[in-house]
Scaffold this motif. Structure first.
Motif, mmCIF file in Angstrom:
data_model
loop_
_atom_site.group_PDB
_atom_site.id
_atom_site.type_symbol
_atom_site.label_atom_id
_atom_site.label_comp_id
_atom_site.label_asym_id
_atom_site.label_seq_id
_atom_site.Cartn_x
_atom_site.Cartn_y
_atom_site.Cartn_z
ATOM 1 N N UNK A 106 0.826 -1.215 0.000
ATOM 2 C CA UNK A 106 0.000 0.000 0.000
ATOM 3 C C UNK A 106 0.856 1.258 0.000
ATOM 4 N N UNK A 107 0.301 2.352 -0.457
ATOM 5 C CA UNK A 107 1.049 3.617 -0.442
ATOM 6 C C UNK A 107 1.295 4.088 0.981
ATOM 7 N N UNK A 108 2.293 4.939 1.148
ATOM 8 C CA UNK A 108 2.548 5.516 2.457
ATOM 9 C C UNK A 108 1.311 6.260 2.950
ATOM 10 N N UNK A 109 1.095 6.178 4.256
ATOM 11 C CA UNK A 109 -0.020 6.891 4.862
ATOM 12 C C UNK A 109 0.381 7.287 6.272
ATOM 13 N N UNK A 110 -0.583 7.606 7.099
ATOM 14 C CA UNK A 110 -0.279 8.055 8.456
ATOM 15 C C UNK A 110 0.371 6.962 9.292
ATOM 16 N N UNK A 111 0.202 5.703 8.905
ATOM 17 C CA UNK A 111 0.747 4.580 9.680
ATOM 18 C C UNK A 111 1.922 3.893 9.009
ATOM 19 N N UNK A 112 2.090 4.043 7.717
ATOM 20 C CA UNK A 112 3.126 3.332 6.970
ATOM 21 C C UNK A 112 4.058 4.300 6.272
ATOM 22 N N UNK A 113 5.357 4.090 6.463
ATOM 23 C CA UNK A 113 6.371 4.904 5.793
ATOM 24 C C UNK A 113 7.471 3.995 5.278
ATOM 25 N N UNK A 114 7.759 4.076 3.980
ATOM 26 C CA UNK A 114 8.842 3.297 3.371
ATOM 27 C C UNK A 114 9.839 4.285 2.779
ATOM 28 N N UNK A 115 11.070 4.229 3.277
ATOM 29 C CA UNK A 115 12.091 5.158 2.815
ATOM 30 C C UNK A 115 13.320 4.408 2.334
ATOM 31 N N UNK A 116 14.076 5.054 1.462
ATOM 32 C CA UNK A 116 15.315 4.486 0.954
ATOM 33 C C UNK A 116 16.464 4.988 1.808
ATOM 34 N N UNK A 117 17.284 4.076 2.290
ATOM 35 C CA UNK A 117 18.410 4.497 3.099
ATOM 36 C C UNK A 117 19.165 3.328 3.695
ATOM 37 N N UNK A 118 20.226 3.648 4.386
ATOM 38 C CA UNK A 118 21.084 2.688 5.076
ATOM 39 C C UNK A 118 20.425 2.337 6.409
ATOM 40 N N UNK A 119 19.935 1.115 6.530
ATOM 41 C CA UNK A 119 19.200 0.712 7.720
ATOM 42 C C UNK A 119 20.034 0.743 8.983
ATOM 43 N N UNK A 120 21.301 0.323 8.886
ATOM 44 C CA UNK A 120 22.160 0.324 10.070
ATOM 45 C C UNK A 120 22.358 1.740 10.586
ATOM 46 N N UNK A 121 22.571 2.688 9.689
ATOM 47 C CA UNK A 121 22.740 4.085 10.100
ATOM 48 C C UNK A 121 21.435 4.629 10.653
#
Length: 263
Positions: A106-121
């Motif tokens: 599902x698309x990002x909403x008030x409860x879900x956020x998907x971002x691109x990045x270095x997870x460890x950092x």
């Protein structure tokens, strides 16, 4: 120097479709994520259902963090069935994120956020602590070394709220598997439980954290998490029973809880 966001630094995965299934691959020999087309929100692989075992210890997490998106199986399941939980996903490969629509994430909403990045950092620098942290960050070469260092596991431990829990997918055949377990034990004061994925055998799910450390037995029957329908809860039954048995064995064998390490 290139950044994690540079698409040229990441292997482009491909999707294999059949009439009833859709799978994400980096190579034809390894399945990264698997979806049944008729049930896009279901957890088709046993290890993902085993990772949901955190619900036995923390049935109503307010903040769930995930390192690694893949085909979004865990993100979709949590988004649909844990309506009181906020879900933050960090995926380093932009090509994986680009396939989210194919896997009906599902698309990002008030409860879900998907971002691109270095997870460890991201874990190291996140200003807020998590109730649950799920780590399944495999790429084309397997488990990235940055997601298995002592510092990473220390950061995972520091990122959890009181009673929080880490669940990480590990490859049992990795030449440093025992070293990874030892690092987890150091970071989590020995509160570490490894449970083998009986479906595939090559992987295990490791639960770690203060939420695991209680010496109390888990109840034989647990009500579904708030907002989760019975059919979704029942889909986890086999893996939850397996985890409950493993926890009872671990609980009885574990020595008394030691005082936390001091710096």
């Amino acid at each position: 120097m290139s950044s994690p966001a540079d698409p040229d630094d990441h292997v482009r995965p491909f999707v294999h479709n059949t009439r009833h299934t859709r799978a994400l691959h980096f190579s034809i020999h390894e399945v990264q994520s698997f979806m049944r087309v008729a049930e896009p929100d279901a957890l088709a692989l046993a290890y993902t259902r085993l990772m949901m075992g955190f619900l036995l210890f923390h049935p109503q997490p307010a903040r769930i963090a995930m390192l690694g998106l893949g085909g979004g199986s865990l993100a979709k399941f949590c988004h649909r069935h844990l309506p009181a939980s906020g879900i933050e996903v960090v995926e380093i490969n932009p090509h994986v994120i680009a396939l989210r629509d194919e896997f009906e994430v599902p698309p990002d909403d008030a409860r879900l956020s998907i971002t691109q990045g270095d997870g460890a950092r991201w874990v190291r620098t996140s200003p807020e602590a998590f109730d649950v942290l799920l780590v399944d960050g495999y790429d084309y070469s397997g488990l990235p070394s940055v997601l298995a260092t002592q510092r990473f596991y220390d950061d995972c431990s520091a990122s959890l709220r009181p009673g929080g829990l880490l669940a990480v997918n590990l490859f049992r055949g990795h030449p440093q598997h025992e070293l990874h377990l030892d690092r987890l034990r150091r970071s989590f004061n020995d509160a570490v439980l490894e449970v083998e994925d009986e479906e595939r055998g090559a992987n295990s799910v490791v639960l770690a954290g203060p939420g695991l450390a209680s010496r109390r037995a888990l109840p034989a029957s647990v009500e579904p998490a708030q907002g989760m329908d019975t059919s979704a809860w029942d889909s986890l039954a086999t893996e939850l029973a397996h985890l409950r048995t493993a926890h009872e064995r671990w609980r009885l064998q574990r020595p008394p809880v030691r005082a936390p390490r001091r710096a």
